[in-house]
Design an enzyme around this catalytic site. Sequence first.
Site, mmCIF file in Angstrom:
data_model
loop_
_atom_site.group_PDB
_atom_site.id
_atom_site.type_symbol
_atom_site.label_atom_id
_atom_site.label_comp_id
_atom_site.label_asym_id
_atom_site.label_seq_id
_atom_site.Cartn_x
_atom_site.Cartn_y
_atom_site.Cartn_z
ATOM 1 N N ASP A 7 -2.689 -1.035 10.675
ATOM 2 C CA ASP A 7 -2.851 -1.093 9.221
ATOM 3 C C ASP A 7 -3.453 -2.412 8.737
ATOM 4 O O ASP A 7 -3.806 -2.522 7.554
ATOM 5 C CB ASP A 7 -1.500 -0.895 8.526
ATOM 6 C CG ASP A 7 -1.009 0.539 8.589
ATOM 7 O OD1 ASP A 7 -1.758 1.396 9.083
ATOM 8 O OD2 ASP A 7 0.126 0.793 8.150
ATOM 9 N N LYS B 144 0.853 -1.188 0.000
ATOM 10 C CA LYS B 144 0.000 0.000 0.000
ATOM 11 C C LYS B 144 0.886 1.235 0.000
ATOM 12 O O LYS B 144 2.072 1.195 0.359
ATOM 13 C CB LYS B 144 -0.926 0.022 1.222
ATOM 14 C CG LYS B 144 -0.224 0.011 2.586
ATOM 15 C CD LYS B 144 0.236 1.358 3.098
ATOM 16 C CE LYS B 144 0.838 1.264 4.503
ATOM 17 N NZ LYS B 144 1.507 2.537 4.938
#
Length: 294
Positions: free
Chosen positions: A137, A11
């Site tokens: 996350d 990401k």
Amino acid sequence: MNAFSLPAPAKLNLMLRILGRRADGYHELQTIFQLLDFGDTLTFEATTDGHIHLQCPGVDVPPQQNLIYRAAQLLRQHCGNREQGARITVDKILPAGGGIGGGSSDAATALLGLNHLWQCRLDLDKLAELGAQLGADVPVFVRGHSAFAEGVGERLTPVSIAPQWYLVLTPACHVSTAALFSDPRLTRDSAAITLAALRDRRLNTHWLNQYAGNDFQSLVESLYPEVHAARSWLAHYGQAYLTGTGACVFAGFASEEAAQKVFAERPEGWQGFIAKGVDDSPTHRQLAKFAATV
């Protein structure tokens, strides 16, 4: 299905703001998570010996401390069947301490993959709840969609992001997230973005350029000259930013060809990769294919 493989995508944080420090010591954040079509690969195989066998070449961490192993143990404890085991093999290509979510994504893919392998039948809400126990996350990778995140990163609003190709440089250093959050020089008073500013959750390049930036960037660059050098070089070709708490830096391009042209010009010895931004996780796409064949 006794054995199968799933991707664990990287990401980028296209924007990251620190709004303040909470009473519990954690920080209030706002960020945009952009998923990529590039990452690690985890292979799962069922065993009947009740053990989690983890093979992760190139990672100098005892298996019991690895987030993949911890995710497997957490899921098995929740599902209540300690006789089920698994052999998990990792093709690790994402660097640790790079700010691109390698460990968190691996943990999320472990939860998703073992939920499928062991037929736990947990929904994404429950898996994301378990993932939050492993790291802030992890839930975005469990849910599998690019998102606007608030809180410590756990409050997610799915967004659609204008497609771009990203050139990511990976400086040869490991940035300590804990050290950054405790550094007194860290900016902690950025203005919040309202949900109304998300424009129906569709983020075009104009929106991204308007709100781009990373509150960790100046601090990381002051502590790690390699990061400063990489971002400064990349800034000659486009708007370049730090992702997460570093050390990776990135710039977006309209096409793969444009990104490849710049990548070919990088200084000798510099490492990195090119990947397309995607709204939907390749992990979920692969799981959907498995479900379609049942």
